[in-house]
Design a protein around this motif. Structure first.
Motif, PDB file in Angstrom:
ATOM      1  N   LEU A 150       0.790  -1.283  -0.157  1.00 54.79           N
ATOM      2  CA  LEU A 150       0.072  -0.194  -0.170  1.00 54.79           C
ATOM      3  C   LEU A 150       0.812   1.312  -0.031  1.00 54.79           C
ATOM      4  O   LEU A 150       0.649   2.236  -0.741  1.00 54.79           O
ATOM      5  CB  LEU A 150      -1.013  -0.039   1.201  1.00 54.79           C
ATOM      6  N   ARG A 151       1.988   1.240   0.751  1.00 54.11           N
ATOM      7  CA  ARG A 151       2.921   2.465   0.810  1.00 54.11           C
ATOM      8  C   ARG A 151       3.670   2.680  -0.292  1.00 54.11           C
ATOM      9  O   ARG A 151       3.464   3.885  -0.794  1.00 54.11           O
ATOM     10  CB  ARG A 151       3.774   2.162   1.912  1.00 54.11           C
ATOM     11  N   ARG A 152       4.199   1.522  -1.122  1.00 52.86           N
ATOM     12  CA  ARG A 152       4.657   1.662  -2.300  1.00 52.86           C
ATOM     13  C   ARG A 152       3.705   2.159  -3.401  1.00 52.86           C
ATOM     14  O   ARG A 152       4.339   2.883  -4.206  1.00 52.86           O
ATOM     15  CB  ARG A 152       5.254   0.404  -2.760  1.00 52.86           C
ATOM     16  N   ASP A 153       2.694   1.695  -3.443  1.00 52.35           N
ATOM     17  CA  ASP A 153       1.600   2.046  -4.632  1.00 52.35           C
ATOM     18  C   ASP A 153       0.664   3.416  -4.319  1.00 52.35           C
ATOM     19  O   ASP A 153      -0.185   3.783  -4.783  1.00 52.35           O
ATOM     20  CB  ASP A 153       0.617   0.856  -4.928  1.00 52.35           C
ATOM     21  N   HIS A 154       1.218   3.999  -3.090  1.00 54.32           N
ATOM     22  CA  HIS A 154       0.571   5.517  -2.681  1.00 54.32           C
ATOM     23  C   HIS A 154      -1.006   5.096  -2.689  1.00 54.32           C
ATOM     24  O   HIS A 154      -1.732   5.987  -2.840  1.00 54.32           O
ATOM     25  CB  HIS A 154       0.659   6.277  -3.822  1.00 54.32           C
ATOM     26  N   TYR A 155      -1.331   3.850  -1.613  1.00 60.97           N
ATOM     27  CA  TYR A 155      -2.717   3.838  -1.482  1.00 60.97           C
ATOM     28  C   TYR A 155      -3.743   3.892  -2.571  1.00 60.97           C
ATOM     29  O   TYR A 155      -4.737   4.411  -2.340  1.00 60.97           O
ATOM     30  CB  TYR A 155      -2.917   4.652  -0.271  1.00 60.97           C
ATOM     31  N   SER A 156      -3.204   3.448  -3.844  1.00 64.46           N
ATOM     32  CA  SER A 156      -4.457   3.707  -5.115  1.00 64.46           C
ATOM     33  C   SER A 156      -4.237   2.506  -5.807  1.00 64.46           C
ATOM     34  O   SER A 156      -3.170   1.764  -5.935  1.00 64.46           O
ATOM     35  CB  SER A 156      -4.004   4.943  -5.454  1.00 64.46           C
ATOM     36  N   CYS A 157      -5.317   2.250  -6.595  1.00 63.72           N
ATOM     37  CA  CYS A 157      -5.517   0.968  -7.482  1.00 63.72           C
ATOM     38  C   CYS A 157      -4.317   1.360  -8.498  1.00 63.72           C
ATOM     39  O   CYS A 157      -4.357   2.391  -9.132  1.00 63.72           O
ATOM     40  CB  CYS A 157      -6.836   0.835  -8.017  1.00 63.72           C
ATOM     41  N   GLN A 158      -3.521   0.063  -8.856  1.00 66.68           N
ATOM     42  CA  GLN A 158      -2.646   0.262 -10.135  1.00 66.68           C
ATOM     43  C   GLN A 158      -3.264  -0.008 -11.424  1.00 66.68           C
ATOM     44  O   GLN A 158      -2.573   0.306 -12.347  1.00 66.68           O
ATOM     45  CB  GLN A 158      -1.551  -0.601  -9.522  1.00 66.68           C
ATOM     46  N   TYR A 159      -4.527   0.022 -11.448  1.00 60.00           N
ATOM     47  CA  TYR A 159      -5.179   0.082 -12.699  1.00 60.00           C
ATOM     48  C   TYR A 159      -6.114   1.064 -12.970  1.00 60.00           C
ATOM     49  O   TYR A 159      -6.216   1.612 -14.100  1.00 60.00           O
ATOM     50  CB  TYR A 159      -6.256  -1.608 -12.810  1.00 60.00           C
ATOM     51  N   CYS A 160      -6.900   1.420 -11.996  1.00 57.32           N
ATOM     52  CA  CYS A 160      -7.717   2.799 -12.284  1.00 57.32           C
ATOM     53  C   CYS A 160      -7.412   3.784 -11.460  1.00 57.32           C
ATOM     54  O   CYS A 160      -8.074   5.000 -11.781  1.00 57.32           O
ATOM     55  CB  CYS A 160      -9.347   2.122 -12.031  1.00 57.32           C
ATOM     56  N   MET A 170      -5.857  -4.998 -19.398  1.00 54.14           N
ATOM     57  CA  MET A 170      -5.843  -3.703 -18.407  1.00 54.14           C
ATOM     58  C   MET A 170      -4.386  -3.381 -18.338  1.00 54.14           C
ATOM     59  O   MET A 170      -3.234  -4.282 -18.118  1.00 54.14           O
ATOM     60  CB  MET A 170      -6.540  -4.329 -16.978  1.00 54.14           C
ATOM     61  N   LEU A 171      -4.140  -2.232 -18.281  1.00 57.61           N
ATOM     62  CA  LEU A 171      -2.597  -1.759 -18.225  1.00 57.61           C
ATOM     63  C   LEU A 171      -2.454  -1.182 -16.610  1.00 57.61           C
ATOM     64  O   LEU A 171      -3.117  -0.787 -15.883  1.00 57.61           O
ATOM     65  CB  LEU A 171      -2.503  -0.531 -19.052  1.00 57.61           C
ATOM     66  N   LEU A 172      -0.931  -1.595 -16.385  1.00 58.39           N
ATOM     67  CA  LEU A 172      -0.781  -1.181 -15.000  1.00 58.39           C
ATOM     68  C   LEU A 172      -0.231   0.231 -15.016  1.00 58.39           C
ATOM     69  O   LEU A 172       0.392   0.806 -16.091  1.00 58.39           O
ATOM     70  CB  LEU A 172       0.455  -2.068 -14.528  1.00 58.39           C
ATOM     71  N   ARG A 173      -0.706   1.161 -14.078  1.00 57.17           N
ATOM     72  CA  ARG A 173      -0.207   2.440 -13.902  1.00 57.17           C
ATOM     73  C   ARG A 173       1.482   2.639 -13.785  1.00 57.17           C
ATOM     74  O   ARG A 173       2.123   3.520 -14.191  1.00 57.17           O
ATOM     75  CB  ARG A 173      -0.948   3.377 -12.890  1.00 57.17           C
ATOM     76  N   SER A 174       2.009   1.674 -13.024  1.00 54.90           N
ATOM     77  CA  SER A 174       3.487   1.692 -12.818  1.00 54.90           C
ATOM     78  C   SER A 174       4.043   0.188 -12.710  1.00 54.90           C
ATOM     79  O   SER A 174       3.193  -0.498 -12.249  1.00 54.90           O
ATOM     80  CB  SER A 174       3.876   2.568 -11.617  1.00 54.90           C
ATOM     81  N   GLN A 175       5.136   0.026 -13.134  1.00 51.50           N
ATOM     82  CA  GLN A 175       5.793  -1.337 -12.931  1.00 51.50           C
ATOM     83  C   GLN A 175       6.007  -1.668 -11.476  1.00 51.50           C
ATOM     84  O   GLN A 175       6.707  -0.719 -10.892  1.00 51.50           O
ATOM     85  CB  GLN A 175       6.866  -1.316 -14.038  1.00 51.50           C
ATOM     86  N   PRO A 176       5.679  -2.641 -11.078  1.00 50.35           N
ATOM     87  CA  PRO A 176       5.869  -2.987  -9.542  1.00 50.35           C
ATOM     88  C   PRO A 176       7.472  -3.212  -9.385  1.00 50.35           C
ATOM     89  O   PRO A 176       8.015  -4.087 -10.202  1.00 50.35           O
ATOM     90  CB  PRO A 176       5.086  -4.090  -9.478  1.00 50.35           C
ATOM     91  N   LYS A 177       8.114  -2.927  -8.510  1.00 53.91           N
ATOM     92  CA  LYS A 177       9.547  -3.146  -8.192  1.00 53.91           C
ATOM     93  C   LYS A 177       9.655  -3.193  -6.479  1.00 53.91           C
ATOM     94  O   LYS A 177       8.659  -2.424  -5.722  1.00 53.91           O
ATOM     95  CB  LYS A 177      10.234  -2.320  -8.588  1.00 53.91           C
ATOM     96  N   ALA A 178      10.612  -3.788  -6.078  1.00 54.15           N
ATOM     97  CA  ALA A 178      10.942  -3.633  -4.623  1.00 54.15           C
ATOM     98  C   ALA A 178      11.507  -2.255  -3.981  1.00 54.15           C
ATOM     99  O   ALA A 178      11.890  -1.267  -5.054  1.00 54.15           O
ATOM    100  CB  ALA A 178      12.105  -4.551  -4.170  1.00 54.15           C
ATOM    101  N   PRO A 179      11.034  -1.944  -2.855  1.00 56.35           N
ATOM    102  CA  PRO A 179      11.313  -0.599  -2.403  1.00 56.35           C
ATOM    103  C   PRO A 179      13.093  -0.473  -2.278  1.00 56.35           C
ATOM    104  O   PRO A 179      13.744  -1.717  -2.152  1.00 56.35           O
ATOM    105  CB  PRO A 179      10.685  -0.507  -1.195  1.00 56.35           C
ATOM    106  N   MET A 180      13.669   0.503  -2.303  1.00 56.66           N
ATOM    107  CA  MET A 180      14.904   0.703  -2.346  1.00 56.66           C
ATOM    108  C   MET A 180      15.445   1.400  -0.926  1.00 56.66           C
ATOM    109  O   MET A 180      14.468   1.952  -0.483  1.00 56.66           O
ATOM    110  CB  MET A 180      15.628   1.342  -3.579  1.00 56.66           C
ATOM    111  N   HIS A 181      16.748   1.461  -0.745  1.00 56.82           N
ATOM    112  CA  HIS A 181      17.207   2.235   0.399  1.00 56.82           C
ATOM    113  C   HIS A 181      16.669   3.570   0.101  1.00 56.82           C
ATOM    114  O   HIS A 181      16.865   4.318  -0.859  1.00 56.82           O
ATOM    115  CB  HIS A 181      18.745   1.847   0.312  1.00 56.82           C
TER     116      HIS A 181
END
Length: 151
Positions: free
Chosen positions: A66-76, A122-133
């Motif tokens: 949730l934190r990484r994706d800014h608490y928003s759906c990655q599709y809509c 359906m398109l993803l708004r951003s490509q998922p990736k691991a959090p970085m330092h």
């Protein structure tokens, strides 16, 4: 670099986990015990590294995604009724990893179903990736802003 109190500095020096830095000669504090006098310098350097000081990638869980994706759906982009969604469904061999998990609203998650986003159209708004330092992400953001200012 960090500050430690005098008690912690003495313990680090006595146990051999730190060494004195002689940058400023003669500027030491005297700590007296009944049998000894310790000269504690103003600056010390750690000689061992601690595992607790190393930054670790956080586990893949709802709160962190949730934190990484800014608490928003990655599709809509919706912020209501959010769930975890596996981009490549687990039934199709997808893993529960940072690269494969995103936040989706219930509506988009059920619309996507047991398919990949490509199959569901359906398109993803951003490509998922691991959090970085945090320092690396700060540096990336800083250089991005510098490049934008030059343009």
């Amino acid at each position: 670099m960090s500050r430690v109190n005098i008690k912690r500095a003495v313990v680090l020096l006595v146990t051999g986990k730190a060494e004195p830095l002689d940058l400023i000669k003669g500027k030491t504090l005297q700590i007296r015990s009944p049998s000894q006098v310790f000269h504690v310098p103003q600056q010390i350097r750690l000689t061992v590294t601690s595992n607790e000081r190393l930054w670790k990638v956080p586990p893949v869980n709802r709160r962190e995604v949730l934190r990484r994706d800014h608490y928003s759906c990655q599709y809509c982009g919706s912020t209501k009724n959010l769930t975890l969604d596996h981009v490549i469904p687990r039934s199709k061999g997808g893993k529960h990893t940072w690269d494969n998990v995103v936040i989706a609203c219930e509506r988009c998650n059920s619309r996507k179903g047991d398919r990949t986003p490509l199959q569901a159209g359906m398109l993803l708004r951003s490509q998922p990736k691991a959090p970085m330092h945090p320092a690396v992400s700060f540096a990336e953001q800083f250089w991005r802003e510098q490049q934008e200012n030059l343009e």
